[in-house]
Design a protein around this motif. Structure first.
Motif, short mmCIF file in Angstrom:
data_model
loop_
_atom_site.label_atom_id
_atom_site.label_comp_id
_atom_site.label_asym_id
_atom_site.label_seq_id
_atom_site.Cartn_x
_atom_site.Cartn_y
_atom_site.Cartn_z
N UNK A 222 99.90 5.69 68.64
CA UNK A 222 99.26 4.39 68.67
C UNK A 222 97.84 4.49 68.11
N UNK A 223 97.72 4.94 66.85
CA UNK A 223 96.36 5.13 66.31
C UNK A 223 95.56 3.83 66.42
N UNK A 224 94.30 4.01 66.73
CA UNK A 224 93.39 2.89 66.96
C UNK A 224 92.46 2.77 65.76
N UNK A 225 92.09 1.62 65.23
CA UNK A 225 92.49 0.29 65.70
C UNK A 225 93.86 -0.14 65.14
N UNK A 226 94.53 -0.98 65.92
CA UNK A 226 95.88 -1.41 65.55
C UNK A 226 95.89 -2.10 64.19
N UNK A 227 94.80 -2.77 63.85
CA UNK A 227 94.73 -3.48 62.55
C UNK A 227 94.87 -2.51 61.37
N UNK A 228 94.68 -1.23 61.63
CA UNK A 228 94.78 -0.24 60.55
C UNK A 228 96.15 0.44 60.52
N UNK A 229 97.16 -0.16 61.16
CA UNK A 229 98.43 0.60 61.27
C UNK A 229 99.02 0.92 59.90
N UNK A 230 98.88 0.02 58.93
CA UNK A 230 99.47 0.37 57.63
C UNK A 230 98.63 1.44 56.94
#
Lengths: 417, 417
Positions: A222-230
């Protein structure tokens, strides 16, 4: 993001761990990483003095649990909900291994070839310096890693590019300048995956066709921040995601500070490109300084609040002002020279896995070829080629041109004498 | 601007100079300043080892004229067109005194109370350092001065603000920030009167109601550049014009380099606010470093060519990054403390001339008053008041508010112990 302490998934216990001392040691180490908050100096000293098995015993029966270790252990042990025995702890560890596997990740310990030994320099930071900066300064016990590239090699020629989340257009420009130049010259750009400078550094390195490493302050899944998942997916494809925290761990402020020491320790030097007064990047820079790694800072206009942290750091003795990429390389060393000093060129190639070695054999000295073409010659899949080639670039074996085609890097001359 | 070598105007000879040893020594020193290019180390060593009379003898009869001194003397001796005797040389000197008087200037030598002794630190720059930087590093023999303020006091709490002629809007902003802040806190801003940073520094100091000093690289009667003649008049009104060159000397590139050592030596520290790669301001900064005075540099955006020289200097050990005025004062010392260390407060006021002392008696501790009002109370002319009050501000006796009104400065506390 709320914290979720590590809960071991239900899975069969590895019963034969005691029969194989290295395996048992690995499990003990992973168990400690699951049961104790990272960076604890007391635990590190215990491990170094008495070995990891004894340290685990001491933690489990409470003999060793004093001072800061008590705080670091307390919440985790309860949350883990395991019997306080070595067997119980090893169950936690073997489940962690299975969870990692399920998440497409692996756990790397000092027993593995790909362990980046330079992070152990963190043990050299004195207790006083560590406490002034942050309590958790000890080396990591193990890493959770996602990405095909071997960890040690990817970090061997790496540089940290850090800075504020709130980045100015000047800061973005500067981040791109340095990240692109370093990536194009075969350096792995390491950062923290955050908004602002971190993301710009990672994206620029990816765009330059190089490996980049995001060091996380939370679980690998669950790398943070979620907005950076791609962005994180791209990094896992072309570089590495790295963390000391077991799956389920959430990103807290204190964990970012603990994480920062790894960014400084894993790399040959840290560049702070833009930072306000209270930026966490200043903490990373301080670790670089404590580790006697080059602590480099890019200046900016004194009229910009986003440069105040940079200028404050530049006023400290030992901070190096950098305004061009070649000045960074001057500090961290040109790749050819470092490779020659660190190890013979044979060993460098020996350290490659078979896919990488076959690809390297396929790369020509003068004619640049695309990844698909090289994959066909080497007899590996296109995906394997696209993963391994940036790593070969990162380690100076291969160079990539602007069309994304690869050819052999010119051989560094052997040092005189 | 073409060079015009010094030509002594026709005037009666001072015949009784030999009867008065101090007078003769002053004339010999002024003669040497007229006959030898400033900063010559050979001449300086001769003067320090054997006295100024002997040095003049040696220059006139050619015994001492070797090495660099030969070059420094050659053109001047011919151009001066005087008999090569001490009497002839003293004629040159006494005519120089008359010319200075006619030009509204005065000649200040080490024998005068207002001689700024700190410039003699230039003798401490080693021959090797001097030759690497520039050949002419020796202390000045004397100064031509224009302006009512006493030289030593005006320079006692002074700081050099230097930089490129080609200044960006950022550089202008930065120059104003520092010059205004320093001027308002009683510091004399010293610079070179050139276009760009120099002019902005002088104008800002004048606007802040403070003294400012322009150190010239040419004769006092023709300050360079000519486009700044009204600025130079204002400086002479409210501060000082200062040069080592006799009237008639033109501004050459090499003379700027020689002049720069005086800017660094006369002040407590040098701030370079904006400078390209080849800016002469870097030379001033190097002198500050060689003199162990704070060498301070303001950073800028790495994208600006006008900051390249600043960043190059900031990469040298011992250069201090400053981004705020208080950081400068931290280096050069708050006025109160310096005054307490240097001398007792009684002596500070004793050094004032009678006009200044009368004005100081008229200034009230709480109620701010205008110059005309204070002039009336003190019984001095309005012009005298307008000249002396900025000097009282410069030395921390008096503070001026934004309406240009004056009140007593708060007394610095006596140092503990």
């Amino acid at each position: 993001v709320k914290s979720e302490p590590y809960t071991a998934p239900v899975a069969p216990l590895v019963d034969d761990s005691w029969d194989d001392p290295p395996l048992a040691e690995g499990l003990s180490r992973i168990a400690l990483a699951c049961l104790v908050e990272p960076g604890n100096r007391e635990l590190g000293q215990l491990v170094r003095a008495r070995g990891v098995q004894d340290a685990l015993d001491g933690v489990l029966d409470g003999r060793a649990v004093t001072g800061s270790l008590a705080d670091a252990v307390a919440s985790r042990l309860v949350a883990a909900d395991v019997p306080l025995t070595v067997l119980g702890a090893h169950a936690v560890a073997s489940r962690a291994l299975e969870t990692a596997d399920r998440l497409g990740a692996r756990i790397v310990t000092p027993a593995d070839d790909e362990w980046p030994r330079q992070v152990e320099d963190l043990a050299l930071i004195s207790r006083e310096d560590g406490e002034r900066e942050h309590r958790n300064v000890d080396p990591p016990l193990c890493f959770w890693v996602r990405g095909a590239a071997p960890l040690r090699e990817t970090l061997e020629k790496s540089v940290a590019v850090v800075g504020s989340r709130a980045v100015s257009s000047y800061g973005q420009h500067v981040t791109r300048e340095f990240s692109f130049g370093l990536a194009r010259q075969g350096w792995t750009v390491v950062s923290g995956g955050a908004f602002g400078v971190d993301a710009t550094a990672h994206r620029t390195a990816l765009g330059a066709g190089a490996a980049t490493v995001a060091v996380l302050a939370c679980g690998i899944e669950r790398p943070y921040p979620a907005a950076h998942s791609s962005l994180f997916e791209q990094i896992a494809e072309q570089g590495l995601l790295l963390t000391e925290w077991p799956p389920g761990a959430a990103a807290y402020r204190m964990r970012f500070l603990t994480r920062n020491r790894v960014i400084a320790a894993a790399t040959r030097g840290t560049i702070m490109v833009e930072a306000g007064t209270r930026s966490g990047a200043r903490n990373t820079l301080t670790y670089a300084r404590l580790l006697h790694r080059p602590a480099m800072v890019v200046p900016g206009p004194i009229t910009s609040a986003m440069s105040v942290g940079c200028h404050a750091e530049l006023r400290k003795p030992g901070t190096i002002l950098v305004s061009r990429c070649d000045q960074v390389i001057e500090e961290i060393g040109p790749i050819g020279e470092l490779a020659a000093l660190d190890r013979g060129p044979e060993r460098a190639e020996d350290a490659l896995d078979s896919t990488a070695r076959r690809l390297l054999d396929a790369v020509l000295p003068r004619k640049a070829q695309g990844a698909e073409q090289l994959a066909a010659v080497a007899g590996v899949s296109g995906l394997e080629a696209r993963r391994a080639l940036p790593m070969l670039v990162a380690h100076g074996f291969v160079v990539v041109n602007e069309a994304g085609k690869y050819r052999l890097a010119p051989r560094p001359k052997a040092p005189a004498s």
